[in-house]
Motif scaffolding. Structure first.
Motif, PDB file in Angstrom:
ATOM      1  N   LYS A  17       0.844  -1.195   0.000  1.00 43.38           N
ATOM      2  CA  LYS A  17       0.000   0.000   0.000  1.00 43.38           C
ATOM      3  C   LYS A  17       0.884   1.252   0.000  1.00 43.38           C
ATOM      4  O   LYS A  17       1.919   1.283   0.677  1.00 43.38           O
ATOM      5  N   ASP A  18       0.464   2.276  -0.761  1.00 47.90           N
ATOM      6  CA  ASP A  18       1.153   3.552  -0.632  1.00 47.90           C
ATOM      7  C   ASP A  18       0.521   4.335   0.513  1.00 47.90           C
ATOM      8  O   ASP A  18      -0.349   3.825   1.237  1.00 47.90           O
ATOM      9  N   TRP A  19       0.969   5.588   0.712  1.00 46.15           N
ATOM     10  CA  TRP A  19       0.494   6.353   1.876  1.00 46.15           C
ATOM     11  C   TRP A  19      -0.953   6.787   1.757  1.00 46.15           C
ATOM     12  O   TRP A  19      -1.531   7.277   2.719  1.00 46.15           O
ATOM     13  N   ASN A  20      -1.577   6.600   0.579  1.00 44.34           N
ATOM     14  CA  ASN A  20      -3.007   6.860   0.422  1.00 44.34           C
ATOM     15  C   ASN A  20      -3.837   5.589   0.544  1.00 44.34           C
ATOM     16  O   ASN A  20      -5.042   5.621   0.362  1.00 44.34           O
ATOM     17  N   GLY A  21      -3.157   4.463   0.831  1.00 48.52           N
ATOM     18  CA  GLY A  21      -3.862   3.199   0.933  1.00 48.52           C
ATOM     19  C   GLY A  21      -4.146   2.545  -0.399  1.00 48.52           C
ATOM     20  O   GLY A  21      -4.912   1.573  -0.473  1.00 48.52           O
ATOM     21  N   ASP A  23      -3.049   0.340  -3.685  1.00 49.68           N
ATOM     22  CA  ASP A  23      -2.095  -0.732  -3.958  1.00 49.68           C
ATOM     23  C   ASP A  23      -1.017  -0.288  -4.943  1.00 49.68           C
ATOM     24  O   ASP A  23      -1.305   0.401  -5.928  1.00 49.68           O
TER      25      ASP A  23
END
Length: 315
Positions: A17-21, A23
């Motif tokens: 996950k990136d920092w925005n959730g 994928d």
């Protein structure tokens, strides 16, 4: 965190996950090269060689938050390029959440030695309101043993009537100094449409393309291989393409950079967009037809000889 593989090559990739959730998929070659693809936009956001050097440009002011595409990497422009149409700039594909396609149909390319991931985009109800055509857009992102990056897109018409679209891999290359160290070879004598002059048509006169001001051009009917030479880094990007007849060359330069909220005032010096594209003549698909466009990027050691397009030395 999870591991996966595509059904054809059984090549492993990692999903995080990136920092925005959102994928992201990470692919690594055994020799250390890597690529990261965000499912927001199906966008390649990083491509590193075996030494860990980043080869794509991303702005320090890029906004990594859906639904806006981030400034850098390789956004997918579909079904419109630029603002020449009824849709938002560069179409909607780069602003949508794609899915990992675990059942992608096989390709007729020899990708057996590549680590790959397959992504899929289908239109939402909102998409159909602004562009009323049913499609399937598939993207395979692959990394070779030597660290070459390839993207293969397939657009299938699952509509009951024909539709037309434009397409581009909006590729932000990382360079040392655009004004003194960078040139493009392979586009000599070609016609281009100049977006800074109401798409007026000109013929390229230079032996190579160099940069001293804003550039926004569509080189039409371009060859299948061109080179971007970076003298300071002693690096050459080899751009190979199929199914994409045009090359878009863009750098905003100083004045325009200062008007872009997601781009640093001086960052134009470290980037150059060279896009494999189908812009001048949109692609038309009848019901059931499929189009394929392929881009391959290699970063190779520059040499003093003129045959690097045929015999490049790899970085």
């Amino acid at each position: 965190m999870s591991m996966g593989h595509c059904s054809e090559q059984r090549a492993e990739f990692e999903v995080t996950k990136d920092w925005n959730g959102v994928d992201q998929v990470a692919i690594r070659s055994p020799r250390g090269a890597s690529v990261r693809v965000c499912l927001h936009g199906g966008q390649v956001v990083s491509w590193r060689n075996h030494r860990g050097e980043e080869l794509l440009f991303s702005s320090s002011k890029a906004i990594f938050k859906p639904p806006r595409a981030s400034r850098g990497g390789i956004p997918i422009c579909f079904p419109q390029f630029g603002n020449c149409g009824i849709l938002e700039q560069h179409g909607f594909a780069r602003n949508k959440i794609w899915t990992i396609d675990g059942e992608a149909p096989p390709l007729n390319y020899g990708d057996n030695n590549k680590a790959s991931v397959d992504l899929l985009l289908k239109p939402s109800e909102d998409d159909l309101k602004c562009w009323p055509h049913c499609f399937e857009l598939r993207l395979r992102v692959s990394l070779s043993m030597d660290g070459d990056l390839s993207l293969i897109s397939r657009v299938r018409n699952v509509n009951g009537k024909p539709f037309s679209f434009s397409f581009a891999y909006h590729t932000y290359l990382s360079v040392s100094d655009i004004s003194s160290e960078v040139r493009i070879e392979g586009l000599e004598t070609l016609d281009y449409l100049d977006n800074l002059s109401q798409r007026e048509r000109f013929t390229e006169q230079g032996d190579a393309i160099t940069f001293e001001s804003e550039v926004d051009r569509v080189y039409v009917g371009s060859p299948g291989v061109i080179a971007v030479l970076d003298h300071e880094k002693k690096r050459t990007f080899i751009v190979r393409k199929e199914g994409l007849p045009d090359i878009v060359v863009w750098n905003p330069w100083e004045k325009k950079s200062k008007t872009m909220t997601d781009f640093g005032d001086e960052e134009y010096k470290q980037m150059l967009c060279v896009d494999a594209a189908a812009v001048e003549r949109p692609i038309t698909l009848k019901p059931g037809e499929e189009w394929t466009g392929k881009l391959e990027l290699s970063a190779v050691a520059s040499t003093n000889c003129s045959d690097h397009l045929d015999h490049p030395g790899r970085l």
